[in-house]
Every structure is written in C-alpha cells, then in structure tokens.
Design a protein around this motif. Structure first.
Motif, PDB file in Angstrom:
ATOM      1  N   SER A  99       0.771  -1.385   0.248  1.00 46.75           N
ATOM      2  CA  SER A  99       0.159   0.213  -0.087  1.00 46.75           C
ATOM      3  C   SER A  99       0.885   1.384  -0.023  1.00 46.75           C
ATOM      4  O   SER A  99       0.691   2.164  -0.700  1.00 46.75           O
ATOM      5  CB  SER A  99      -0.978   0.027   1.151  1.00 46.75           C
ATOM      6  OG  SER A  99      -1.875  -1.119   1.148  1.00 46.75           O
ATOM      7  N   ARG A 100       1.976   1.126   0.982  1.00 48.28           N
ATOM      8  CA  ARG A 100       2.891   2.378   0.902  1.00 48.28           C
ATOM      9  C   ARG A 100       3.550   2.670  -0.526  1.00 48.28           C
ATOM     10  O   ARG A 100       3.599   3.802  -0.885  1.00 48.28           O
ATOM     11  CB  ARG A 100       4.022   2.179   1.837  1.00 48.28           C
ATOM     12  CG  ARG A 100       3.130   2.158   3.368  1.00 48.28           C
ATOM     13  CD  ARG A 100       4.502   2.173   4.609  1.00 48.28           C
ATOM     14  NE  ARG A 100       4.056   2.171   5.694  1.00 48.28           N
ATOM     15  CZ  ARG A 100       3.541   3.298   6.586  1.00 48.28           C
ATOM     16  NH1 ARG A 100       3.804   4.402   6.041  1.00 48.28           N
ATOM     17  NH2 ARG A 100       3.246   2.999   7.624  1.00 48.28           N
ATOM     18  N   TRP A 101       3.809   1.346  -1.061  1.00 50.25           N
ATOM     19  CA  TRP A 101       4.513   1.678  -2.401  1.00 50.25           C
ATOM     20  C   TRP A 101       3.532   2.270  -3.417  1.00 50.25           C
ATOM     21  O   TRP A 101       3.743   3.222  -4.194  1.00 50.25           O
ATOM     22  CB  TRP A 101       4.944   0.234  -2.895  1.00 50.25           C
ATOM     23  CG  TRP A 101       5.661   0.332  -4.114  1.00 50.25           C
ATOM     24  CD1 TRP A 101       7.014   0.568  -4.411  1.00 50.25           C
ATOM     25  CD2 TRP A 101       5.021   0.461  -5.666  1.00 50.25           C
ATOM     26  NE1 TRP A 101       7.563   0.690  -5.645  1.00 50.25           N
ATOM     27  CE2 TRP A 101       6.165   0.398  -6.485  1.00 50.25           C
ATOM     28  CE3 TRP A 101       3.849   0.177  -6.017  1.00 50.25           C
ATOM     29  CZ2 TRP A 101       5.980   0.446  -7.918  1.00 50.25           C
ATOM     30  CZ3 TRP A 101       3.701   0.318  -7.228  1.00 50.25           C
ATOM     31  CH2 TRP A 101       4.747   0.571  -8.268  1.00 50.25           C
ATOM     32  N   GLY A 169      -9.256  -2.657  -3.826  1.00 46.90           N
ATOM     33  CA  GLY A 169     -10.071  -1.573  -3.612  1.00 46.90           C
ATOM     34  C   GLY A 169     -10.304  -0.624  -2.896  1.00 46.90           C
ATOM     35  O   GLY A 169     -10.344   0.355  -3.013  1.00 46.90           O
ATOM     36  N   VAL A 170      -9.580  -0.937  -1.643  1.00 39.42           N
ATOM     37  CA  VAL A 170      -9.335   0.184  -0.632  1.00 39.42           C
ATOM     38  C   VAL A 170      -8.394   0.999  -1.243  1.00 39.42           C
ATOM     39  O   VAL A 170      -8.603   2.455  -1.162  1.00 39.42           O
ATOM     40  CB  VAL A 170      -8.603  -0.595   0.620  1.00 39.42           C
ATOM     41  CG1 VAL A 170      -8.097   0.589   1.505  1.00 39.42           C
ATOM     42  CG2 VAL A 170     -10.008  -1.175   1.288  1.00 39.42           C
ATOM     43  N   LEU A 171      -7.389   0.456  -1.894  1.00 42.98           N
ATOM     44  CA  LEU A 171      -6.271   1.493  -2.435  1.00 42.98           C
ATOM     45  C   LEU A 171      -6.601   2.311  -3.492  1.00 42.98           C
ATOM     46  O   LEU A 171      -6.591   3.472  -3.934  1.00 42.98           O
ATOM     47  CB  LEU A 171      -5.058   0.765  -2.913  1.00 42.98           C
ATOM     48  CG  LEU A 171      -3.986   0.255  -1.849  1.00 42.98           C
ATOM     49  CD1 LEU A 171      -3.165  -0.805  -2.432  1.00 42.98           C
ATOM     50  CD2 LEU A 171      -3.265   1.294  -1.330  1.00 42.98           C
ATOM     51  N   SER A 172      -7.575   1.669  -4.377  1.00 48.03           N
ATOM     52  CA  SER A 172      -8.327   2.356  -5.627  1.00 48.03           C
ATOM     53  C   SER A 172      -9.075   3.483  -5.062  1.00 48.03           C
ATOM     54  O   SER A 172      -8.900   4.683  -5.562  1.00 48.03           O
ATOM     55  CB  SER A 172      -8.932   1.566  -6.460  1.00 48.03           C
ATOM     56  OG  SER A 172      -9.736   2.053  -7.472  1.00 48.03           O
ATOM     57  N   GLN A 173     -10.080   3.319  -3.907  1.00 46.96           N
ATOM     58  CA  GLN A 173     -10.495   4.495  -3.355  1.00 46.96           C
ATOM     59  C   GLN A 173      -9.491   5.454  -2.939  1.00 46.96           C
ATOM     60  O   GLN A 173      -9.961   6.655  -2.986  1.00 46.96           O
ATOM     61  CB  GLN A 173     -11.664   3.791  -2.469  1.00 46.96           C
ATOM     62  CG  GLN A 173     -12.603   2.915  -2.651  1.00 46.96           C
ATOM     63  CD  GLN A 173     -13.937   3.839  -3.351  1.00 46.96           C
ATOM     64  OE1 GLN A 173     -13.782   4.413  -4.548  1.00 46.96           O
ATOM     65  NE2 GLN A 173     -14.724   4.161  -2.387  1.00 46.96           N
ATOM     66  N   GLN A 174      -8.585   5.079  -2.246  1.00 43.13           N
ATOM     67  CA  GLN A 174      -7.619   6.160  -1.780  1.00 43.13           C
ATOM     68  C   GLN A 174      -7.154   6.971  -2.611  1.00 43.13           C
ATOM     69  O   GLN A 174      -7.136   8.039  -2.501  1.00 43.13           O
ATOM     70  CB  GLN A 174      -6.737   5.594  -1.059  1.00 43.13           C
ATOM     71  CG  GLN A 174      -5.916   6.178   0.123  1.00 43.13           C
ATOM     72  CD  GLN A 174      -6.523   7.211   0.936  1.00 43.13           C
ATOM     73  OE1 GLN A 174      -7.179   6.746   2.034  1.00 43.13           O
ATOM     74  NE2 GLN A 174      -6.491   8.612   1.043  1.00 43.13           N
ATOM     75  N   PHE A 183      -0.469   7.221   4.232  1.00 44.70           N
ATOM     76  CA  PHE A 183      -1.198   5.969   4.548  1.00 44.70           C
ATOM     77  C   PHE A 183      -1.985   5.843   5.885  1.00 44.70           C
ATOM     78  O   PHE A 183      -2.767   5.383   6.002  1.00 44.70           O
ATOM     79  CB  PHE A 183       0.029   4.860   4.537  1.00 44.70           C
ATOM     80  CG  PHE A 183      -0.538   3.581   4.627  1.00 44.70           C
ATOM     81  CD1 PHE A 183      -1.106   2.740   3.872  1.00 44.70           C
ATOM     82  CD2 PHE A 183      -0.189   3.087   5.965  1.00 44.70           C
ATOM     83  CE1 PHE A 183      -1.722   1.310   4.211  1.00 44.70           C
ATOM     84  CE2 PHE A 183      -0.585   1.822   6.374  1.00 44.70           C
ATOM     85  CZ  PHE A 183      -1.380   0.801   5.590  1.00 44.70           C
ATOM     86  N   GLU A 184      -1.137   6.483   6.916  1.00 42.67           N
ATOM     87  CA  GLU A 184      -1.736   6.573   8.213  1.00 42.67           C
ATOM     88  C   GLU A 184      -2.874   7.069   8.395  1.00 42.67           C
ATOM     89  O   GLU A 184      -3.760   6.790   9.365  1.00 42.67           O
ATOM     90  CB  GLU A 184      -0.682   6.698   9.122  1.00 42.67           C
ATOM     91  CG  GLU A 184       0.545   6.013   9.446  1.00 42.67           C
ATOM     92  CD  GLU A 184       1.767   6.201   8.278  1.00 42.67           C
ATOM     93  OE1 GLU A 184       2.537   5.606   8.324  1.00 42.67           O
ATOM     94  OE2 GLU A 184       1.502   7.114   7.380  1.00 42.67           O
ATOM     95  N   THR A 185      -3.049   8.029   7.745  1.00 38.20           N
ATOM     96  CA  THR A 185      -4.043   8.953   7.960  1.00 38.20           C
ATOM     97  C   THR A 185      -5.237   9.066   6.735  1.00 38.20           C
ATOM     98  O   THR A 185      -6.340   9.668   6.715  1.00 38.20           O
ATOM     99  CB  THR A 185      -3.844  10.467   8.092  1.00 38.20           C
ATOM    100  OG1 THR A 185      -3.052  10.857   6.798  1.00 38.20           O
ATOM    101  CG2 THR A 185      -2.832  10.518   9.309  1.00 38.20           C
ATOM    102  N   MET A 192      -7.580  -0.656   6.236  1.00 34.84           N
ATOM    103  CA  MET A 192      -7.078  -1.741   5.448  1.00 34.84           C
ATOM    104  C   MET A 192      -6.931  -2.914   6.587  1.00 34.84           C
ATOM    105  O   MET A 192      -7.381  -4.108   6.433  1.00 34.84           O
ATOM    106  CB  MET A 192      -5.498  -1.482   4.951  1.00 34.84           C
ATOM    107  CG  MET A 192      -5.008  -2.520   4.388  1.00 34.84           C
ATOM    108  SD  MET A 192      -5.957  -2.871   2.775  1.00 34.84           S
ATOM    109  CE  MET A 192      -4.954  -1.587   2.001  1.00 34.84           C
ATOM    110  N   PRO A 193      -6.710  -2.446   7.759  1.00 31.42           N
ATOM    111  CA  PRO A 193      -6.728  -3.709   9.009  1.00 31.42           C
ATOM    112  C   PRO A 193      -8.028  -4.296   8.996  1.00 31.42           C
ATOM    113  O   PRO A 193      -8.278  -5.419   9.333  1.00 31.42           O
ATOM    114  CB  PRO A 193      -6.275  -2.845  10.400  1.00 31.42           C
ATOM    115  CG  PRO A 193      -5.506  -1.804   9.809  1.00 31.42           C
ATOM    116  CD  PRO A 193      -6.185  -1.400   8.470  1.00 31.42           C
ATOM    117  N   ILE A 194      -9.292  -3.384   9.076  1.00 34.38           N
ATOM    118  CA  ILE A 194     -10.628  -3.767   9.283  1.00 34.38           C
ATOM    119  C   ILE A 194     -10.825  -4.887   7.914  1.00 34.38           C
ATOM    120  O   ILE A 194     -11.343  -5.826   8.105  1.00 34.38           O
ATOM    121  CB  ILE A 194     -11.542  -2.882   8.929  1.00 34.38           C
ATOM    122  CG1 ILE A 194     -11.321  -1.954  10.347  1.00 34.38           C
ATOM    123  CG2 ILE A 194     -13.156  -3.250   9.183  1.00 34.38           C
ATOM    124  CD1 ILE A 194     -12.073  -0.708  10.157  1.00 34.38           C
TER     125      ILE A 194
END
Length: 208
Positions: A99-101, A169-174, A183-185, A192-194
C-alpha cells in the motif's frame, strides 16, 4: 536497473534508458498515464524523437519497461518488509508495504493495476515480477493456514482473488479520492486492517 558489471558503453546505454523512463513517469504525472508522447519525452531529454528508437521501438515498449519497473518495485518492497518478520506478521506487513509503495508510486500503480492504457498488455518478462509477488502472497497465506489462523480455502483461487480484490479496492478508493494523504491518515487506507480482518473472518482457522 543496476549497472554493476556492465562495460562503459552498456552503462551509458542503461543510464539513458533509466532517464527515458524517469522522464516518462514525470510526464505521465502531469499529462496522464495514457497520454505519454514520445516527442515530449525526446524534447525533455534534448534529443530528436527518432533517437528514442535506439532504446525503445515504440511507446508500448516504454510502457512495458515501466510495468516491469513497477512490478519489481512493489514485489521488492513487500520482500524487504517481511524478510525478518514472524510468519504470523508477514501478511499484514506485506500488504502495508504494498500500500505504501502504491501511494508513493501512483503513476506506476495506475499502469499496473487499472488498465489505463488502451491496447497495452505487458510482456511475459515484464509481468514475471508480478507473478513472483502473487507467489509470495500465497506463501504468506499458506503460513497462516499452517499456523491454524486461516482455513486452507484462503489459498484457493477464490481466496487469492478475494484478498487482492478487497485490498486493491481500498487503495483504488484512496488514490481516487485522497491521493495526497499519508497511508496512516488516509480515509480509506485506515480501513485496511478492518478489510484484512474481514478476510480472516471469511476464512477463519481453528485458532482464530
């Protein structure tokens, strides 16, 4: 790409190739991934457009080289993040590194995961590092199965597809809604943890 072990001429050629790719990324950031122009790349490098053909026979060849660079990048980021980690921590560390990358390399992420260039398909050579990354993911999931934290079905084709779909999907939305967030905020990356916990609930093992 490392130039170690290359002769002087080969090093200079590889340096020029790397410069072409770097300029291409910079242009794609401002003009759009699919709007890459060979003439614009050449102009930025101070060379005539035909000179680019000494290094890349077409624009699609540049995309292919960028795809390989990106696939190697996220694969290696995941491997570095998990190399000394305990087996039960590797899956979360790998997806966090991935995700960070992606957030740090948004142009390459679009090329790799969102099919933004009509007609482009990566070559087998360019796609190989992405296959390595999927194999690494399968290994992480199998370790969770062996540890009793996931059911064996988590390593099935369905399990792999589900894991990659929900995390991507999470990354796409972000990236679509808050591309500049950390990433943290990030509103979505904080989920992502959920999302990972939902995956564990779907493939619950005996020890979970």
């Amino acid at each position: 790409m490392s130039t170690a072990g290359l002769d002087r001429r080969s090093r200079r050629r590889q340096q020029t190739i790397d410069e072409i790719l770097d300029v291409s990324i910079a242009l794609m950031e401002t003009e759009g991934v699919a709007a890459l122009s060979l003439s614009a790349v050449a102009r930025q490098l101070g060379m005539q457009p035909p000179s680019l053909y000494q290094y890349f026979p077409s624009k699609l060849a540049i995309y292919d080289a960028l795809f390989r660079r990106g696939a190697e990048g996220f694969r290696d980021a995941q491997r570095v993040a998990t190399v000394d980690a305990a087996p039960e921590d590797q899956l979360e560390l790998a997806i966090t590194a991935f995700s960070r990358w992606c957030m740090a390399n948004q142009v390459l992420s679009q090329l790799l995961f969102w099919r933004t260039v009509p007609g482009f398909e990566p070559s087998a050579e360019a796609f190989a590092p992405a296959v390595d990354a999927i194999d690494d993911l399968k290994l992480c999931l199998q370790q969770e199965v062996d540890g009793g934290r996931l059911h064996q079905d988590a390593t099935s084709d369905e399990g792999i597809a589900l894991f990659t779909a929900i995390t991507a999907g999470v990354l796409s939305q972000q990236l679509a809604n808050e591309p500049q967030a950390a990433f943290e905020t990030g509103r979505f990356t904080q989920l992502m943890p959920i999302v990972i916990e939902m995956f564990y609930q779907r493939y619950r093992g005996k020890k979970r």
